[in-house]
Design an enzyme around this catalytic site. Structure first.
Site, PDB file in Angstrom:
ATOM      1  CG  HIS A 198      33.967  37.916  44.191  1.00  8.77           C
ATOM      2  ND1 HIS A 198      34.036  38.627  43.030  1.00  8.77           N
ATOM      3  CD2 HIS A 198      34.840  36.896  44.080  1.00  8.77           C
ATOM      4  CE1 HIS A 198      34.910  38.039  42.233  1.00  8.77           C
ATOM      5  NE2 HIS A 198      35.423  36.993  42.843  1.00  8.77           N
ATOM      6  CG  ASP A 257      39.359  31.118  47.439  1.00  9.35           C
ATOM      7  OD1 ASP A 257      39.738  30.179  46.727  1.00  9.35           O
ATOM      8  OD2 ASP A 257      39.681  32.290  47.246  1.00  9.35           O
TER       9      ASP A 257
END
Ligand code: CMC
Length: 382
Positions: free
Chosen positions: A265, A319
């Protein structure tokens, strides 16, 4: 030409707005909407409450929540001509493209006001978009397989009604609660690609439907919202969940410099707090409905990745576990990203409202890398 010192690829670390919508502490793995920790919101508030908080800045009172819930429920219906537009689209197309198309045309059907001059109309556009997106996703899910869309029900909550419109069956309490929590967890995430896209479009004073349609297009990519779909496909390519198999699979992928979907991320350098909550929800679902082999593979992959690249701050993101939850709820894989969109629309609109409060059109600069002041040769000279 080498990158100039002022150039930040991907605009990493460059503030694009002043905002009071969402705060992330990537080092500590903390996420807050309007200052409230997402863990508390997911536990104590439903999606309607969180949407109210994001759009208007404070948690609703009981009366405000009742009025807002009724307002959303009353706006769920889609004009039949929008359904007709969906019927013209190729059934092989991706649901994210159908959603982008439907939202873009909504601006033509609900164009009775001026969202820039009239804050009440701006609010109505926001309510309509939050209310109608699940109806579009459910309608397309049915139309593409040759079934008629199911009319929304106003007596069900936002999440339960969405699940109901997919197959015409009222979901049980646990499924509705888990869908609702997943919507809360995806509702907002500060200046990511789709939110930035939404703010850029809104800053031109384009209507909210155009702003949200462009944000949906941005969310669709596999480096952003589209990752939840790819994660499941990726996990299915791992032959089994034994530590040895998963380790070798991950090592090979990393050696080829391939990204492992659902990890990493721009902001979080520890495990995304939403991944933890989604994992808990997955466990609740599996306790009731039985586990899936893919979950065992996911757990093992998280373990192996921690040993292999954990020191680089690469950990599971939102996710990684969301697809596993959605699959168990019975959603088609290519509907995972549309579900992300029907949640994130609240965050996009919160940013749109904030942008329009103090608007200046986005117009960044660039670093010129071409040759300047050239003379156009005649066609024979080229
Ligand atoms: N697998 C393997 N290595 C990775 C991964 C990954 N998933 N993510 C980052 N890295 C490595 C990358 O190879 C690079 O290593 P090095 O410095 O040795 O070249 C380093 O970590 C930095 O990566 P980056 O791609 O420059 O980081 P970024 O901030 O530009 O990209 C990201 C962030 C999310 C696009 C990236 O981590 C990624 O592609 N992850 C996989 C896709 C994914 O899961 N996306 C969902 C993101 S969360 C939800 C959302 O935003 O929609």
């Amino acid at each position: 030409m080498a990158d100039s010192p002022e150039f930040a690829p991907g605009l990493a670390g460059i503030p694009a707005a002043r905002s009071s919508v969402c705060l992330i502490n990537g080092a500590a793995g903390k996420l807050q909407y309007r200052g409230y920790p997402v863990e508390q919101l997911a536990e104590h508030c439903n999606y309607e409450e969180v949407t109210y908080l994001l759009l208007f800045g404070s948690l609703p009172t009981r009366d405000q929540l009742a009025a807002f819930t009724a307002e959303l429920a009353a706006e769920r219906h889609l004009k039949f001509r929008i359904i007709d537009v969906l019927k013209q689209l190729p059934e092989s197309g991706h649901p994210m493209d159908a959603l982008t198309a439907a939202v873009a045309v909504m601006g033509m059907f609900y164009a009775e006001g001026d969202h820039v001059a009239d804050p009440a109309f701006r609010r109505l556009c926001a309510v309509r978009l939050v209310a109608k997106l699940p109806t579009v996703v459910a309608a397309w899910h049915r139309i593409r397989r040759g079934d008629n869309p199911i009319e929304p029900r106003s007596d069900l909550g936002h999440a339960a009604n969405f699940l109901y419109m997919l197959e015409g069956e009222e979901p049980d309490e646990l499924a509705a609660r888990i869908m609702d929590a997943a919507l809360v967890l995806h509702a907002e995430h500060s200046m990511n690609a789709s939110t930035f896209t939404c703010r850029v479009t809104a800053s031109t004073l384009a209507d909210p439907y155009a702003s949200v349609a462009s944000a949906i297009g941005s969310l669709a990519g596999p480096l952003h919202g589209g990752a939840n779909e790819v994660v499941l496909e990726m996990l299915r390519t791992i032959p089994d969940s034994t530590p040895e198999t998963v380790r070798v699979w991950a090592e090979n992928k990393l050696a080829r410099k391939e990204k492992i979907m659902g990890f990493g991320h721009r902001v979080y350098k520890v495990k995304d707090p939403r991944a933890d909550i989604l994992q808990t929800l997955a466990t609740q679902l599996f306790d009731k409905l039985g586990s899936t082999p893919i979950y065992a593979t996911a757990i093992e992959l998280e373990k192996q990745m921690k040993e292999l690249v954990g020191h680089k701050g690469i950990a599971p993101n939102v996710d990684f576990y969301s697809g596993i939850v959605y699959e168990k709820l019975g959603l088609d894989t290519d509907n995972f990203t549309p579900v992300f969109a029907i949640s994130r629309v609240a965050g996009w609109l919160a940013h749109l409202l904030e942008q329009l409060e103090d608007n200046r059109i986005y117009r960044p600069s660039q670093i010129w890398t071409g040759t300047a002041d050239r003379t156009v040769p005649t066609i024979d000279e080229r």
